[in-house]
Scaffold this motif. Sequence first.
Motif, PDB file in Angstrom:
ATOM      1  N   MET A 203      60.881 -21.777 -18.051  1.00 35.67           N
ATOM      2  CA  MET A 203      60.388 -22.024 -16.692  1.00 35.67           C
ATOM      3  C   MET A 203      61.504 -21.886 -15.671  1.00 35.67           C
ATOM      4  O   MET A 203      61.350 -21.242 -14.626  1.00 35.67           O
ATOM      5  CB  MET A 203      59.813 -23.447 -16.598  1.00 35.67           C
ATOM      6  CG  MET A 203      58.332 -23.568 -16.880  1.00 35.67           C
ATOM      7  SD  MET A 203      57.822 -25.304 -16.879  1.00 35.67           S
ATOM      8  CE  MET A 203      57.664 -25.634 -15.133  1.00 35.67           C
TER       9      MET A 203
ATOM     10  N   ALA B  47      61.635 -18.731 -12.953  1.00 35.45           N
ATOM     11  CA  ALA B  47      61.176 -19.199 -11.640  1.00 35.45           C
ATOM     12  C   ALA B  47      61.467 -18.204 -10.512  1.00 35.45           C
ATOM     13  O   ALA B  47      60.566 -17.857  -9.743  1.00 35.45           O
ATOM     14  CB  ALA B  47      61.774 -20.571 -11.328  1.00 35.45           C
TER      15      ALA B  47
ATOM     16  N   PHE C 238      58.002 -24.907 -10.906  1.00 33.54           N
ATOM     17  CA  PHE C 238      58.937 -24.031 -11.612  1.00 33.54           C
ATOM     18  C   PHE C 238      60.344 -24.168 -11.032  1.00 33.54           C
ATOM     19  O   PHE C 238      61.319 -24.277 -11.765  1.00 33.54           O
ATOM     20  CB  PHE C 238      58.467 -22.568 -11.534  1.00 33.54           C
ATOM     21  CG  PHE C 238      57.559 -22.180 -12.669  1.00 33.54           C
ATOM     22  CD1 PHE C 238      56.303 -22.749 -12.789  1.00 33.54           C
ATOM     23  CD2 PHE C 238      57.975 -21.269 -13.633  1.00 33.54           C
ATOM     24  CE1 PHE C 238      55.457 -22.395 -13.835  1.00 33.54           C
ATOM     25  CE2 PHE C 238      57.142 -20.919 -14.685  1.00 33.54           C
ATOM     26  CZ  PHE C 238      55.890 -21.480 -14.787  1.00 33.54           C
ATOM     27  N   HIS C 239      60.446 -24.148  -9.704  1.00 31.06           N
ATOM     28  CA  HIS C 239      61.771 -24.246  -9.090  1.00 31.06           C
ATOM     29  C   HIS C 239      62.360 -25.637  -9.290  1.00 31.06           C
ATOM     30  O   HIS C 239      63.586 -25.782  -9.397  1.00 31.06           O
ATOM     31  CB  HIS C 239      61.693 -23.892  -7.598  1.00 31.06           C
ATOM     32  CG  HIS C 239      61.664 -22.409  -7.365  1.00 31.06           C
ATOM     33  ND1 HIS C 239      62.809 -21.656  -7.198  1.00 31.06           N
ATOM     34  CD2 HIS C 239      60.640 -21.535  -7.293  1.00 31.06           C
ATOM     35  CE1 HIS C 239      62.483 -20.388  -7.039  1.00 31.06           C
ATOM     36  NE2 HIS C 239      61.169 -20.280  -7.091  1.00 31.06           N
TER      37      HIS C 239
END
Lengths: 328, 276
Positions: B26, B30, B71-72
């Motif tokens: 992830m 990202a 995600f970030h």
Amino acid sequence: MTRALRLFRRRLVGSIFVLLIVVIGSFLLLEAAPGDAVDAYIVSTGGDVGMIELLRHRWGLDQSELTRLANYLWALLHLDLGQSVTFSRPIRDVILERLPTTLILMGSATALSFGLGSALGIYAGARPGSFRDRFLSIGSLALYAVPGFWLGLVLIVIFAVDLRWLPIGGIETIASGKTGLARVADIATHLVLPVSALGFIYLALYLRMMRAGMAEAWRQDFVLAARARGLSRRRIVLAHVARNALLPLVTMLGLQSAQMLGGSVVIESVFAVPGLGRLAQKAVAARDTPLLLGIILVSAVLVVVINLLVDLAYAILDPRVGAGEASA
Amino acid sequence: MNRLRRFFHTPEAIAGASILALLIVMALVAPLLFSGDPQAIAGPALLPPFQDWSLPLGTDRLGRDVLAELFHGARTSLAVGLAAAAAALFIGALVGTLAGFAGGLIDEMLMRVTDAFQTVPSFLLALAFVSIVGPSLGAVVAAIALGAWTGPARVARAEVLSIRERDYVAGARVIGMHPLEIAFREVLPNALPPVLALSSVIVAAAILTEAALSFLGLGDPNRVTWGGMIAEGRAVLRSAPFLSVVPGIALVLTVLGVYLAGEGVVESTAVRRSLS
């Protein structure tokens, strides 16, 4: 009894030394922060440049760093933590007002995590390797992974917003005019959610420690001896295995107190409980560094006192502690 | 290879490793998957999840894509957790080795400083540090490391105390090695394993502390953090509890993954030790 007292005195000397280091550290942080007490004072009251110089001189801020450290220590010895800009009041008074709330929150949360944690630990450790043991081990690990502030929010959504069983925050109903027992009950219902959020996180620690201690104790000879004497399983578990695993948990109580205090900062902010933690957050928001460091000093003293009491209790509970030192 | 197989022996370790692997993926994809600024407006505000398939998890109060933020946020959590733990282990190993190897007054002083750091609630210390230095990723990492190095320092010292009496240390002394060289080239590497065993607990605690700091608004304002997302969602807790619940679940799974994988590693090495 003299054995315990002698140990206590030795610990006390060490603690004073540690507190001195904390004070010097907080002085350095205060120095590193932009602006000083005069800047803060001028910002809140106004004044001209000439006054700034005068005040710096009068408050001793134009002296060398060592002199200032000495002044700082001298003031602390007189329990003077300085003036809070945000509250325009002595920091000591502001902190003392909020200390009882935090102590109640911490005390109840500690009682919850210690009581329930060790009870579940005994339940799991009674049969190491069984299904319930594995279930509780994994479950407590999952609980330990939960951020306290998030658990608090989830509890609010469920019990305050959806079910409306408990109040959403605060320490008591504002302007309810309640007195005596009714007020105590009111405060207690307000404390249920914050205490659960804080207590459940640390429950895992006591559970796992109790369980590990019991798994260890099962292998000891005295358990075999107890079995040979034909004692019931229940009695072996409670009076022999659990009892021996309980002592390290007492030490953990002291060590955990600093963590509990840190955790209560976030929990108090989630539930709007007017204690030390919320005060710390206010101090950060208002950039009131002296207030923040005052809170840190008071919590350090609190942690030291709690640990001294735990040491004393430990020495009284366990006759082996400090016995060597007493004869030396 | 054998050790790997031993690591994947328990279901807990497999679960932990899978969660961590998913998280790392992830964090890595990202910027590819959600190339724009995750803090930019992507759609209508407060869009519920599973309504619009271009925004699967919906949007927050300001119309930002929740999935992109998630995600970030994984990037920030992992980066801060790993960096802070690495710094804490480094400082701890350094202080512990110096204290244990030097002994005497240096040992006494370093350990009292360690006591002092353990006396101050580490979260309050982090709060004070970030508020004085100013919120940035580096400040958050330093603030967390400042409260986390004491555990490793104690373990390293205890280990060094036993290692410094070994024959090969005496040998190094006899051939005229400088004491500092002995401490850091002979003793420290051998004292490391029990210190590194602490890393999973420290990484987990660091991730939780970072989340709490961001929740209180002390994270780096230019980065998406899970703690910050939870705080954002708090404003609409009654109408859209989802916004606070989802990043919280991500946090719980992450920390749990770290714990489980860590226990797996410790267990697989413990088996090795008891076999030898």
